[in-house]
Scaffold this motif. Structure first.
Motif, mmCIF file in Angstrom:
data_model
loop_
_atom_site.group_PDB
_atom_site.id
_atom_site.type_symbol
_atom_site.label_atom_id
_atom_site.label_comp_id
_atom_site.label_asym_id
_atom_site.label_seq_id
_atom_site.Cartn_x
_atom_site.Cartn_y
_atom_site.Cartn_z
ATOM 1 N N GLN A 249 0.917 -1.213 0.121
ATOM 2 C CA GLN A 249 -0.139 0.147 0.070
ATOM 3 C C GLN A 249 0.813 1.377 0.138
ATOM 4 O OE1 GLN A 249 -3.259 -0.215 -0.409
ATOM 5 N NE2 GLN A 249 -3.451 1.946 -0.722
ATOM 6 N N SER A 250 1.990 1.418 0.930
ATOM 7 C CA SER A 250 2.902 2.376 1.107
ATOM 8 C C SER A 250 3.494 2.546 -0.385
ATOM 9 C CB SER A 250 3.676 2.241 2.066
ATOM 10 O OG SER A 250 4.436 1.431 1.891
ATOM 11 N N VAL A 251 3.868 1.506 -1.023
ATOM 12 C CA VAL A 251 4.730 1.591 -2.345
ATOM 13 C C VAL A 251 3.786 1.981 -3.393
ATOM 14 C CG1 VAL A 251 5.963 0.236 -4.085
ATOM 15 C CG2 VAL A 251 6.217 -0.132 -1.624
ATOM 16 N N PHE A 252 2.669 1.500 -3.422
ATOM 17 C CA PHE A 252 1.785 2.108 -4.331
ATOM 18 C C PHE A 252 1.215 3.520 -4.425
ATOM 19 C CE2 PHE A 252 -0.210 -2.266 -4.816
ATOM 20 C CZ PHE A 252 0.827 -2.727 -5.623
ATOM 21 N N ALA A 253 1.111 4.037 -2.856
ATOM 22 C CA ALA A 253 1.068 5.336 -2.699
ATOM 23 C C ALA A 253 2.088 6.341 -3.029
ATOM 24 C CB ALA A 253 0.505 5.654 -1.308
ATOM 25 N N ARG A 254 3.552 5.698 -3.047
ATOM 26 C CA ARG A 254 4.631 6.466 -3.325
ATOM 27 C C ARG A 254 4.681 6.726 -4.848
ATOM 28 N NH1 ARG A 254 7.744 4.187 -0.289
ATOM 29 N NH2 ARG A 254 8.793 2.433 -2.015
ATOM 30 N N ASP B 91 4.611 9.882 -7.164
ATOM 31 C CA ASP B 91 5.577 10.085 -8.235
ATOM 32 C C ASP B 91 4.840 10.252 -9.596
ATOM 33 O OD1 ASP B 91 7.576 9.955 -6.130
ATOM 34 O OD2 ASP B 91 7.872 7.694 -6.773
ATOM 35 N N ARG B 92 3.802 9.621 -9.793
ATOM 36 C CA ARG B 92 3.269 9.748 -11.258
ATOM 37 C C ARG B 92 2.702 11.222 -11.192
ATOM 38 N NH1 ARG B 92 5.845 5.581 -11.120
ATOM 39 N NH2 ARG B 92 7.434 7.450 -11.502
ATOM 40 N N GLU B 93 1.897 11.549 -10.148
ATOM 41 C CA GLU B 93 1.184 12.727 -10.266
ATOM 42 C C GLU B 93 2.268 13.886 -10.162
ATOM 43 O OE1 GLU B 93 -1.685 15.440 -9.948
ATOM 44 O OE2 GLU B 93 -1.798 13.290 -10.087
ATOM 45 N N LYS B 94 3.432 13.830 -9.666
ATOM 46 C CA LYS B 94 4.452 14.601 -9.647
ATOM 47 C C LYS B 94 4.874 14.877 -11.199
ATOM 48 C CE LYS B 94 8.930 16.053 -8.155
ATOM 49 N NZ LYS B 94 10.226 15.732 -7.288
ATOM 50 N N GLU B 95 5.164 13.865 -11.786
ATOM 51 C CA GLU B 95 5.355 13.957 -13.295
ATOM 52 C C GLU B 95 4.329 14.510 -14.134
ATOM 53 O OE1 GLU B 95 7.037 10.252 -15.099
ATOM 54 O OE2 GLU B 95 8.167 9.852 -13.545
ATOM 55 N N ALA B 96 3.225 14.048 -13.596
ATOM 56 C CA ALA B 96 1.986 14.770 -14.531
ATOM 57 C C ALA B 96 1.896 15.940 -14.407
ATOM 58 C CB ALA B 96 0.698 13.846 -14.171
ATOM 59 N N ARG B 97 2.333 16.482 -13.142
ATOM 60 C CA ARG B 97 2.160 17.914 -12.945
ATOM 61 C C ARG B 97 3.264 18.865 -13.586
ATOM 62 N NH1 ARG B 97 1.170 16.727 -7.428
ATOM 63 N NH2 ARG B 97 3.366 16.973 -6.996
#
Length: 290
Positions: free
Chosen positions: A178-183, A187-193
């Motif tokens: 769960q923590s890995v998926f959240a991280r 990371d993907r959201e940061k790249e998307a931004r």
């Protein structure tokens, strides 16, 4: 039936049984050894039809390439990240004598011992590598090293040649997933931004360039239109001047008619004009003479 005939039949049956127990076949995909009273007397019997002593025993083993699925086990990377690894082994009997002595010819025993050695090799290799290396970066190199190192001991101790070792799946433990998926999501959201920001910046640059090009095109078009309009007005004035110079009286007459048409177009129009003015010159006299 006489006693002699009965004995003959018994002897024939015994002979057939002995002959049946003395003939055996080894196929091309089998490996075989011969035992006499538990002692190996012949190893690696070649494929074909063979004869043996009636009391000798022939043990046959599958000589084809076999697959052993390993039980998923936990290993730690150099960063102390725990991973659950599911793998399999491709192996084949190479030295049938050593194989029989080490495992008793039991395939399950061979796979169990081989799996233990592979697990130890994976544990050592994972412990020297990072998470990125074992997941994607250098997995092929890792598998090649493990296969080469395991194959040496497997050949020497088990008579087995390890053809290949492959990882089917690498997972994080359930409690860490769960923590890995959240991280990963962060990371993907940061790249998307970042991509959206870069796209917005590029859109503004492209929009500004388009506005600039539009302004330049409009200015050039307005300049060309004004030049063309000026040329047209100049040509019109030249034509009017030429026409006037050819017949000034007719030109004055036409201009007066146009003035009459425009002035008298409305029924409710009221004009206060001196009857003796030049405006009515051609109404009084078609030749414009007062």
């Amino acid at each position: 039936m006489s006693t002699k005939g009965f004995v003959s039949i018994i002897a024939l049956i015994v002979g057939l049984l002995l002959a049946f127990n003395s003939i055996y076949v080894v196929t091309e995909y089998q490996r075989a050894i011969m035992l006499e009273f538990g002692r190996m007397v012949q190893a690696d019997i070649k494929p074909g039809l063979h004869f043996k002593k009636p009391w000798a025993k022939v043990s046959k083993f599958d000589g084809r390439l076999l697959t052993a699925d390993m039980t998923p086990e936990s290993f730690f990377t150099v960063e102390q990240k725990r991973l659950v690894v599911d793998s399999y082994i491709k192996w084949q009997i190479k030295d049938v004598e050593t194989y029989y002595k080490a495992t008793g010819g039991d395939e399950a025993t061979a796979e169990s011992r081989l799996a233990q050695r592979v697990a130890d090799g994976l544990r050592n290799q994972f412990g020297r590598r990072t998470l990125h290396d074992v997941v994607s970066g250098k997995r092929d190199e890792l598998m090649s090293e493990i296969t080469a190192s395991i194959n040496v001991d497997a050949m020497k101790l088990l008579g087995i040649e390890v053809k290949d070792i492959r990882v089917k799946r690498i997972d994080f433990p359930p409690e860490a997933s769960q923590s890995v998926f959240a991280r990963m999501a962060a990371d993907r959201e940061k790249e998307a931004r970042e991509y959206r920001s870069q796209g917005k910046e590029q859109a503004e640059v492209i929009g500004a360039d388009a506005d600039k090009q539009r302004a330049v095109l409009e200015a050039n078009a307005y300049r060309d239109a004004e030049r063309i309009r000026g040329d047209g007005d100049a040509k019109a004035a030249a034509i009017f001047a030429e026409a006037y110079s050819k017949d000034p009286e007719f030109y004055s007459f036409v201009r007066s008619l146009n003035a009459y048409r425009l002035s008298f177009s409305g029924k409710d129009d009221l004009m206060v004009v001196d009857p003796q003015s030049d405006f009515f010159r051609y109404l009084k006299d078609p030749k414009g003479k007062n």
